[in-house]
Enzyme design. Structure first.
Site, PDB file in Angstrom:
ATOM      1  N   LYS A 189       0.933  -1.285  -0.034  1.00  0.00           N
ATOM      2  CA  LYS A 189      -0.122  -0.023   0.037  1.00  0.00           C
ATOM      3  C   LYS A 189       0.882   1.100   0.087  1.00  0.00           C
ATOM      4  CE  LYS A 189      -3.493   2.306   2.692  1.00  0.00           C
ATOM      5  NZ  LYS A 189      -4.456   2.485   3.786  1.00  0.00           N
ATOM      6  N   LYS A 236      -2.235  -1.537  -3.635  1.00  0.00           N
ATOM      7  CA  LYS A 236      -2.985  -0.348  -3.819  1.00  0.00           C
ATOM      8  C   LYS A 236      -2.286   0.875  -3.919  1.00  0.00           C
ATOM      9  CE  LYS A 236      -5.937   1.789  -0.504  1.00  0.00           C
ATOM     10  NZ  LYS A 236      -6.418   2.231   0.920  1.00  0.00           N
TER      11      LYS A 236
HETATM   12  C1  PBG Z   1      -7.176   3.504   5.613  1.00  0.00           C
HETATM   13  C2  PBG Z   1      -7.469   3.309   4.141  1.00  0.00           C
HETATM   14  C3  PBG Z   1      -7.100   4.268   3.118  1.00  0.00           C
HETATM   15  C4  PBG Z   1      -7.879   3.821   1.744  1.00  0.00           C
HETATM   16  C5  PBG Z   1      -8.362   2.456   2.297  1.00  0.00           C
HETATM   17  N1  PBG Z   1      -8.222   2.383   3.728  1.00  0.00           N
HETATM   18  C6  PBG Z   1      -6.751   5.611   3.098  1.00  0.00           C
HETATM   19  C7  PBG Z   1      -5.423   6.088   3.596  1.00  0.00           C
HETATM   20  O1  PBG Z   1      -4.514   5.245   3.872  1.00  0.00           O
HETATM   21  O2  PBG Z   1      -5.481   7.376   3.901  1.00  0.00           O
HETATM   22  C8  PBG Z   1      -8.046   4.342   0.373  1.00  0.00           C
HETATM   23  C9  PBG Z   1      -9.010   4.061  -0.264  1.00  0.00           C
HETATM   24  C10 PBG Z   1      -9.589   4.741  -1.502  1.00  0.00           C
HETATM   25  O3  PBG Z   1      -8.672   5.953  -1.893  1.00  0.00           O
HETATM   26  O4  PBG Z   1     -10.451   4.661  -2.158  1.00  0.00           O
HETATM   27  N2  PBG Z   1      -5.875   3.215   6.068  1.00  0.00           N
END
Ligand code: PBG
Length: 331
Positions: A195, A248
């Site tokens: 991520k 992601k």
């Molecule tokens: C939380 C999380 C995030 C997303 C999913 N879970 C955002 C972040 O890390 O700030 C992003 C999902 C999206 O942008 O559609 N940790």
């Protein structure tokens, strides 16, 4: 053999031939729809930067799940907007937490739905970071405790898959251990393994009210410039017991998805995130692109890169696109 004996256009002549030799097909079974649940009843707070999406109270969320199932989308990913927040996100571990209540309500009314529960602290902490803060940074090992608690509580509520998105080291192992200890040895973990610290999450943070109040997430999420490191993250999560790994965002990281696919034998999920969705919607609203063709092309490219599962806000629209295609084919 080369041209003129070889003519690649021969297999592009008609729909029937093209359909026959097509290498990648996105199926409705590949898709997971993310949803946001908020307190109250009969509440629908539209998310401006994500047209068509809204924070929904539990009652309306259940209705939305019924609509999704009727479209053929059988799997959802839940994010919660709690009544109140605290320093360590403990509110996310409560038996009657917002997501826990949502899961129970959905399961009480719909049998054939799969619920993936996101596990993270950022929606539940006053500071908006993904864990407990010590000396101005997220403390890894303290955060593991709340993540494990949150996971067990979500499994108790009926979550079918636990999906940690926090990017702490060692969380998959810790969560696996806690789930097993509490009898949830059959509950899979879908780990947000690679991520990235991405600007593509902008609209989500409005949706989930989870933007960090100071600094950014670069001390725990990955540097967008790295892909060798993504393989190390995946490897660690596999060793710790992940059942599905995730990359992601999706579109700027298709190369990472492909590397993971080539190297590991494990189902891969890709998250087509909020910013990717918002860009398509904005361009379509301006009449600059053909929205349906773009959605199909994007989801196909993610699958072609190697994803088995695609988490996408386009899921309901894609269901309609696929349905229309079936009708045109007379199936
Ligand atoms: C939380 C999380 C995030 C997303 C999913 N879970 C955002 C972040 O890390 O700030 C992003 C999902 C999206 O942008 O559609 N940790």
């Amino acid at each position: 053999m080369a041209f003129p004996q070889t003519r690649l256009r021969r297999l592009r002549k008609t729909d029937v031939i093209r359909n026959m030799v097509r290498e990648t097909v996105v199926s409705i079974d590949d898709l997971i729809m993310p949803l946001f649940v908020c307190p109250g009843t009969n509440v629908r707070n539209p998310i401006t930067s994500m047209p068509g999406n809204a924070q929904l109270s539990v009652d309306l969320l259940v209705e939305e799940c019924k609509r999704l199932v009727s479209l053929g989308i059988k799997s959802v990913l839940l994010f919660g907007i709690p009544e109140s927040k605290d320093e360590s996100g403990l509110v996310a571990c409560a038996h009657d937490g917002i997501v826990q209540r949502a899961i129970r309500a959905i399961k009480a009314e719909i049998d054939n739905i799969l619920i993936v529960a996101d596990v993270c602290n950022c929606e539940y902490t006053t500071h908006g970071h993904c864990g407990t803060i010590v000396d101005g940074d997220v403390h890894n090992d303290l955060t593991l405790e709340t993540l494990a608690k949150q996971s067990v509580s979500l499994a108790e509520a009926g979550a079918d898959i636990i999906a940690p998105s926090d990017m702490m080291d060692g969380r998959v192992g810790k969560i696996r251990e806690a789930l097993d200890k509490n009898g949830f040895y059959n509950t899979p973990i879908m780990a947000y393994s690679a991520k990235y610290a991405s600007a593509f999450y902008g609209p989500f943070r409005e949706a989930a009210e989870s933007a960090p109040k100071f600094g950014n997430r670069s001390s725990y999420q990955m540097d967008p410039a790295n892909s060798n490191e993504a393989l190390r993250e995946i490897e660690q999560d596999l060793i710790e017991g992940a059942d599905i790994v995730m990359v992601k965002p999706a579109l700027s990281y298709l190369d990472v998805i492909r590397r993971v696919k080539d190297k590991f034998n494990i189902p891969i999920a890709a998250y087509n995130v909020s910013g990717e969705f918002a860009m398509v919607k904005a361009a379509a609203a301006n009449g600059w692109i053909d929205e349906e063709r773009i959605i199909k092309e994007i989801l196909t490219s993610i699958k072609r890169a190697g994803a088995d599962i695609i988490i996408t806000y386009h899921a309901p629209q894609m269901a309609e696109i696929l349905e229309k295609e079936q009708q045109l084919k007379g199936i």
